[in-house]
Design an enzyme around this catalytic site. Structure first.
Site, mmCIF file in Angstrom:
data_model
loop_
_atom_site.group_PDB
_atom_site.id
_atom_site.type_symbol
_atom_site.label_atom_id
_atom_site.label_comp_id
_atom_site.label_asym_id
_atom_site.label_seq_id
_atom_site.Cartn_x
_atom_site.Cartn_y
_atom_site.Cartn_z
ATOM 1 N N HIS A 1 8.874 -10.987 -8.363
ATOM 2 C CA HIS A 1 9.695 -11.300 -7.195
ATOM 3 C C HIS A 1 9.983 -10.034 -6.397
ATOM 4 O O HIS A 1 10.357 -9.004 -6.959
ATOM 5 C CB HIS A 1 11.017 -11.929 -7.646
ATOM 6 C CG HIS A 1 11.961 -12.220 -6.521
ATOM 7 N ND1 HIS A 1 13.201 -11.651 -6.421
ATOM 8 C CD2 HIS A 1 11.850 -13.045 -5.444
ATOM 9 C CE1 HIS A 1 13.822 -12.100 -5.345
ATOM 10 N NE2 HIS A 1 13.023 -12.947 -4.735
ATOM 11 N N SER A 2 9.774 -10.094 -5.097
ATOM 12 C CA SER A 2 10.177 -9.030 -4.179
ATOM 13 C C SER A 2 9.505 -7.697 -4.544
ATOM 14 O O SER A 2 8.285 -7.603 -4.590
ATOM 15 C CB SER A 2 11.707 -8.928 -4.185
ATOM 16 O OG SER A 2 12.176 -8.140 -3.119
#
Length: 233
Positions: free
Chosen positions: A73-74
């Site tokens: 994520h991210s």
């Protein structure tokens, strides 16, 4: 049974996935959501990208995992990219969840130049080796896209400053075997803050899904995210 390894982004920890994990396990799959060094209760002020990558590779090796669906994520798009470079034989699918997508030799500053503003601000502070989390913004942006007051309070309690080393260390993407790993990109759309731009996906073989959600979709729409991830099982 598929094994999912969920890697959180900057400032967060493994607890970010608490709403998603039960949905994947209820479908009969194994899920691991490690907290990276320097996050949560794993205080390591000198941690950075290389330490994060080594930690995930160690997990894959010690658990003897293969054919893993590795979700980043991210910021963790950098982490899973380098993990794939170091241990391609253990990964069946890479999932870039609203994530940075680097090329060889890039740092987080290269992939998303707006992070330079955060690093420069930290350099002028009393803690120049740590980058504080992004501030809460007015709706509909909230705190990493989380807008419910109770969820914001909980999320804020889990966040820590990110070691500045994480932004300076480059990814290593020089193993040709990693290029054969299947890839999926999930883009959170509908409430992107101003100044945040996403690179186009430069890979015709990759799947691309859109998820109407703020950035921390595992908190705001875990059911919809689980539906997408289960397509990869």
């Amino acid at each position: 049974m598929t094994t999912y390894v969920l890697v959180h982004g900057a400032w967060h920890n493994g607890r970010a996935w608490e709403r998603l994990v039960p949905l994947l396990t209820a479908a009969g799959h194994r899920v691991l959501a490690p907290t990276l060094p320097g996050h949560g209760d794993r205080f390591e002020p000198e941690a950075g990208l290389e330490a994060y990558v080594a930690d995930v590779v160690r997990l894959l090796t010690e658990e003897e995992l293969t054919d893993v669906v590795l979700v980043g994520h991210s910021y963790a798009g950098l982490v899973i990219s380098s993990v794939a470079n170091d241990a391609p034989e253990r990964i069946g699918h890479l999932v870039f969840l609203d994530a940075m997508v680097p090329v060889h030799g890039e740092t987080a500053l290269d992939v998303m130049p707006i992070t330079r503003t955060l690093v420069d601000a930290a350099a002028r502070s009393d803690a120049p080796d740590r980058v504080p989390p992004l501030p809460e913004l007015p709706a509909p942006y909230g705190l990493f896209g989380v807008t419910d007051p109770g969820d914001i309070a909980w999320l804020r309690s889990t966040l820590v400053d990110e070691p500045i080393r994480a932004y300076a260390e480059p990814v290593r993407l020089d193993n040709p075997a990693a290029a054969a790993i299947a890839r999926t990109h999930i883009h959170c759309v509908g409430s992107e803050p101003e100044g945040i731009t996403r690179r186009p996906v430069d890979d015709r073989r990759a799947q691309v899904f859109q998820l109407r959600s703020g950035h921390d979709c595992m908190i705001t729409v875990p059911g919809e995210l689980a539906t997408l991830l289960l397509k990869l099982a």
